[in-house]
Structures are given as C-alpha cells and as structure tokens.
Design a protein around this motif. Sequence first.
Motif, PDB file in Angstrom:
ATOM      1  N   UNK A  35       0.826  -1.209   0.000  1.00 48.45           N
ATOM      2  CA  UNK A  35       0.000   0.000   0.000  1.00 48.45           C
ATOM      3  C   UNK A  35       0.858   1.256   0.000  1.00 48.45           C
ATOM      4  N   UNK A  36       2.011   1.206   0.681  1.00 47.92           N
ATOM      5  CA  UNK A  36       2.936   2.348   0.660  1.00 47.92           C
ATOM      6  C   UNK A  36       3.422   2.572  -0.768  1.00 47.92           C
ATOM      7  N   UNK A  37       3.751   1.502  -1.446  1.00 42.45           N
ATOM      8  CA  UNK A  37       4.221   1.630  -2.823  1.00 42.45           C
ATOM      9  C   UNK A  37       3.128   2.245  -3.689  1.00 42.45           C
ATOM     10  N   UNK A  38       1.900   1.784  -3.503  1.00 49.51           N
ATOM     11  CA  UNK A  38       0.777   2.357  -4.264  1.00 49.51           C
ATOM     12  C   UNK A  38       0.585   3.841  -3.925  1.00 49.51           C
ATOM     13  N   UNK A  39       0.676   4.177  -2.626  1.00 47.01           N
ATOM     14  CA  UNK A  39       0.505   5.572  -2.211  1.00 47.01           C
ATOM     15  C   UNK A  39       1.613   6.442  -2.795  1.00 47.01           C
ATOM     16  N   UNK A  40       2.843   5.944  -2.770  1.00 49.92           N
ATOM     17  CA  UNK A  40       3.963   6.696  -3.330  1.00 49.92           C
ATOM     18  C   UNK A  40       3.759   6.904  -4.826  1.00 49.92           C
ATOM     19  N   UNK A  41       3.311   5.881  -5.522  1.00 51.66           N
ATOM     20  CA  UNK A  41       3.033   6.020  -6.947  1.00 51.66           C
ATOM     21  C   UNK A  41       1.939   7.055  -7.190  1.00 51.66           C
ATOM     22  N   UNK A  42       0.941   7.082  -6.299  1.00 52.69           N
ATOM     23  CA  UNK A  42      -0.112   8.083  -6.403  1.00 52.69           C
ATOM     24  C   UNK A  42       0.430   9.488  -6.218  1.00 52.69           C
ATOM     25  N   UNK A  71       9.030   6.115   5.336  1.00 53.84           N
ATOM     26  CA  UNK A  71       9.795   6.340   4.116  1.00 53.84           C
ATOM     27  C   UNK A  71       9.882   7.836   3.859  1.00 53.84           C
ATOM     28  N   UNK A  72      11.090   8.311   3.664  1.00 56.19           N
ATOM     29  CA  UNK A  72      11.326   9.727   3.415  1.00 56.19           C
ATOM     30  C   UNK A  72      10.973  10.050   1.971  1.00 56.19           C
ATOM     31  N   UNK A  73      10.169  11.062   1.789  1.00 55.56           N
ATOM     32  CA  UNK A  73       9.861  11.489   0.426  1.00 55.56           C
ATOM     33  C   UNK A  73      11.092  12.109  -0.222  1.00 55.56           C
ATOM     34  N   UNK A  74      12.090  12.490   0.586  1.00 54.72           N
ATOM     35  CA  UNK A  74      13.355  12.999   0.062  1.00 54.72           C
ATOM     36  C   UNK A  74      14.163  11.911  -0.614  1.00 54.72           C
ATOM     37  N   UNK A  75      13.864  10.652  -0.281  1.00 56.20           N
ATOM     38  CA  UNK A  75      14.613   9.533  -0.844  1.00 56.20           C
ATOM     39  C   UNK A  75      14.119   9.116  -2.216  1.00 56.20           C
ATOM     40  N   UNK A  76      13.159   9.852  -2.728  1.00 52.40           N
ATOM     41  CA  UNK A  76      12.670   9.526  -4.063  1.00 52.40           C
ATOM     42  C   UNK A  76      13.685   9.998  -5.086  1.00 52.40           C
TER      43      UNK A  76
END
Length: 86
Positions: A35-42, A71-76
């Motif tokens: 779900x985190x992966x899906x949310x990040x993709x969103x 998960x840090x959004x800075x790590x994207x």
Amino acid sequence: MPASARYFFHLVSDHEVIPDEEGIDLWNEEGALLSVIRAANGLIKEGLMSDEWQDWCLEVMDGTGRTILRISLSDFNQAQRIFSLH
C-alpha cells in the motif's frame, strides 16, 4: 483465517502531521508495504514529489500506534523513479 488489521498512512514533517484519520484494513505488514508503494506512486502521478515535500515522510502505523514503516519522500530518485528503503 486471520483477521485483518487497520493501518494508517500519515504524512509527517518536523513541524506538521497530516494524519490519516480513516486508515485501511490489510491482512498483514506486507500488505501495508504494498500500500505504501501504491501511495507513493499516487503521489508521483499527482506531481506531489516536488521540492516542497522534500522534508516529509510517509509513516505507516498499525492500529496500536506502532510505526511499522517510515519512508522519506526525500529519498525519491526522480531519475530512476524509485524510493530508497533503509
């Protein structure tokens, strides 16, 4: 068959929290990771990975308030379109 558990996906910075008031029912922590992966993709699709989100994290908590993933959004990595998990 085991019962599902409720997980909450909060956006967190050093100065602010945008809480997930509803959460979602998932069967296990592995489901929370998916779900985190899906949310990040969103977030990526909505263009929310701009610099203004660089100091934010997506934090997953179970129903007891235990943080199971942060998960840090800075790590994207924009170039590779992936997150670094550590």
